[in-house]
Design a protein around this motif. Structure first.
Motif, mmCIF file in Angstrom:
data_model
loop_
_atom_site.group_PDB
_atom_site.id
_atom_site.type_symbol
_atom_site.label_atom_id
_atom_site.label_comp_id
_atom_site.label_asym_id
_atom_site.label_seq_id
_atom_site.Cartn_x
_atom_site.Cartn_y
_atom_site.Cartn_z
ATOM 1 N N THR A 77 1.060 -7.552 4.304
ATOM 2 C CA THR A 77 0.851 -6.256 3.663
ATOM 3 C C THR A 77 1.928 -5.294 4.114
ATOM 4 N N ARG A 78 2.185 -4.259 3.296
ATOM 5 C CA ARG A 78 3.010 -3.129 3.739
ATOM 6 C C ARG A 78 2.083 -1.930 3.818
ATOM 7 N N ILE A 79 1.888 -1.421 5.045
ATOM 8 C CA ILE A 79 1.019 -0.257 5.237
ATOM 9 C C ILE A 79 1.790 1.018 4.893
ATOM 10 N N LEU A 113 14.115 -1.283 7.701
ATOM 11 C CA LEU A 113 15.250 -0.496 8.185
ATOM 12 C C LEU A 113 15.655 0.442 7.058
ATOM 13 N N GLU A 114 15.144 1.675 7.103
ATOM 14 C CA GLU A 114 15.387 2.557 5.955
ATOM 15 C C GLU A 114 15.570 4.016 6.378
ATOM 16 N N THR A 115 15.964 4.188 7.644
ATOM 17 C CA THR A 115 16.361 5.524 8.079
ATOM 18 C C THR A 115 17.630 5.370 8.919
ATOM 19 N N PRO A 133 6.835 0.572 7.263
ATOM 20 C CA PRO A 133 7.985 1.226 6.640
ATOM 21 C C PRO A 133 8.580 2.319 7.526
ATOM 22 N N LYS A 134 9.821 2.675 7.209
ATOM 23 C CA LYS A 134 10.485 3.864 7.772
ATOM 24 C C LYS A 134 10.443 3.909 9.308
ATOM 25 N N VAL A 135 10.636 2.733 9.915
ATOM 26 C CA VAL A 135 10.610 2.670 11.387
ATOM 27 C C VAL A 135 11.847 3.376 11.942
ATOM 28 N N ALA A 164 16.978 1.830 -0.587
ATOM 29 C CA ALA A 164 16.767 3.054 -1.367
ATOM 30 C C ALA A 164 16.440 4.239 -0.450
ATOM 31 N N ASP A 165 15.452 4.056 0.426
ATOM 32 C CA ASP A 165 15.135 5.142 1.360
ATOM 33 C C ASP A 165 16.280 5.389 2.331
ATOM 34 N N LEU A 166 16.964 4.312 2.722
ATOM 35 C CA LEU A 166 18.087 4.479 3.654
ATOM 36 C C LEU A 166 19.195 5.314 3.018
ATOM 37 N N LEU A 210 0.825 -1.213 0.000
ATOM 38 C CA LEU A 210 0.000 0.000 0.000
ATOM 39 C C LEU A 210 0.861 1.266 0.000
ATOM 40 N N GLU A 211 2.157 1.129 0.282
ATOM 41 C CA GLU A 211 3.011 2.315 0.466
ATOM 42 C C GLU A 211 3.658 2.767 -0.847
ATOM 43 N N ASP A 212 4.926 3.140 -0.790
ATOM 44 C CA ASP A 212 5.607 3.684 -1.967
ATOM 45 C C ASP A 212 5.480 2.710 -3.135
ATOM 46 N N ALA A 213 5.429 3.292 -4.334
ATOM 47 C CA ALA A 213 5.184 2.572 -5.594
ATOM 48 C C ALA A 213 3.694 2.467 -5.891
HETATM 49 MG MG MG Z 1 11.023 2.612 1.285
#
Ligand code: MG
Ligand code: 1VU
Length: 356
Positions: free
Chosen positions: A91-93, A156-158, A122-124, A183-185, A58-61
């Motif tokens: 799911t990815r919220i 793990l993206e921050t 995501p982005k925890v 990618a976000d990291l 449901l998130e990015d993309a």
């Molecule tokens: Mg991401």
């Protein structure tokens, strides 16, 4: 931080009791699909049994104007599909700072909570993000009358998430695992890359200059071998340690160069060797790669079995094919054998290959 005494208590009256041990189900590939993309969604029922995890993203993309369609699409797919025993539904919220996430949680747990195995967050940034999701899930599970808790997986993206990875891994008994989000990291760390995972030709080490190449030849300017390095080694290794420490599972994340199936396999294999149990697959072409890489080879299983037999009661040291084997190499072999048994239990081809 909860007291160890009430760590395993439900966070809402009537919510199911948290699990004491995260189930070690096969999850070699977490296959992403966009539930708002009709063509992609139509393929989902046919993928049941061929992938370990189907994840409705449901998130990015997913475009902002398709968020609600994706959420409803996932509800429809979950209700209409029999996922059987060998494919889980995840799911990815949307991220916790987005306007969509509350409706994601309320709708999904209320409508299809009994079908969802894991929610990827995501982005925890730290344990506080997991505590927030933990409490809301308990409230929603209680209201929906669910009998088993939905597990939680962090990306793990921050940079702050990496700094807090051990606390994130241990933040709740719901924690099932953690994936690397390269990618976000990379963006959050202000790395100077523009890719989704994988290596970079500029990140390398170079062979030392030759001592003496003769009169007039500059050894520094002369051709020297270079070796590309793994940008993700540090983060994956740290994530693996945090997960092992807390009895949960580590995963590689996305490999965006869909056409470069060779480098994709290398990246997946590095993660497997370092301790990851699976990876994300973004395109059908990556599914067989993940299956191949995250299932131990028949040779490794046969070798592990020989070491186990040679080691008798498991103590002392023996020589096998010119190599010393002892308690520590036996323990590594037992990891391979346990994985082979687990995968063989749900895959007759692997059971035959491994003779388990
Ligand atoms: Mg991401
Ligand atoms: O042959 P058909 O036309 O019937 O079907 C296409 C296509 O629809 C289908 N397909 C998929 N089916 C199931 N699951 C998928 N993930 C999937 N991807 C494609 O396969 C047939 C061939 O497709 P294609 O080669 O023509 O590829 P497309 O150009 O249609 O799609 C490529 C992308 C990469 C856009 C697509 O695979 C996709 O959107 N994948 C998921 C991306 C995603 O979930 N990203 C978020 C996670 S990564 C992240 O967060 C960090 C960056």
């Amino acid at each position: 931080m909860r007291s160890p005494k009430d760590f395993f208590g439900p966070l809402a009256v009537g919510a199911p009791a948290p699990v004491r041990e995260v189930p070690a189900l096969p999850s070699r590939m977490i296959h992403f699909f966009d539930p708002s993309n009709e063509k992609m969604a139509a393929k989902v029922p046919g993928m049941v049994g061929t992938v370990d995890v189907l994840l409705g993203n449901l998130e990015d993309a997913v475009r902002a104007d398709r968020k609600e369609a994706a959420r409803q699409g996932l509800v429809d797919i979950a209700r209409a599909t029999d996922f059987g025993d060998s494919t889980q539904l995840w799911t990815r919220i949307n991220s916790l700072d987005s306007p969509w996430v509350l409706d994601d949680l309320v709708t999904l747990v209320t409508e299809i909570g009994d079908r969802l195995d894991v929610i990827m967050v995501p982005k925890v940034q730290g344990p506080e993000d997991i505590h927030y999701v933990d409490r809301i899930l308990a409230q929603l599970e209680a209201r929906a009358g669910l009998k088993r808790p939905i597990l939680v997986h962090a990306i793990l993206e921050t940079a702050r998430g990496v700094a807090n990875v051990e606390e994130i891994a241990g933040a709740s008994p719901r924690m099932q695992g953690i994936s690397l989000g390269p990618a976000d990291l990379a963006a959050d760390r202000r790395m100077k890359t523009t890719r989704v995972g994988g290596g970079h030709p500029g990140y390398l080490v170079r062979q030392d200059p030759a001592k003496d190449l003769g009169e007039g030849v500059d050894p520094v300017a002369a051709e020297r071998a270079t070796y590309q390095q793994d940008l993700w080694h540090y983060t994956i290794a740290r994530m693996v340690d945090a997960c092992a420490m807390h009895g949960i599972f580590p995963y590689y994340g996305p490999f965006g160069d869909i056409k470069d199936v060779v480098a994709c396999e290398d990246q997946f294999r590095n993660a497997f060797l370092l301790g990851c149990v699976g990876t994300w697959t973004l395109h059908p072409v990556q599914i067989d790669i993940a299956k191949r890489v995250f299932s131990p080879s028949a040779e490794d299983v046969a070798h592990a079995r020989r070491v186990k037999e040679a080691m008798g009661d498991g103590t002392g040291a023996v020589m096998l094919d010119g190599r010393m084997e002892d308690d520590a190499s036996l323990k590594q072999c037992l990891v391979i054998l346990e994985l082979a048994e687990r995968l063989g239990a749900s895959d007759p081809d692997l059971a035959a290959l491994y003779a388990v």
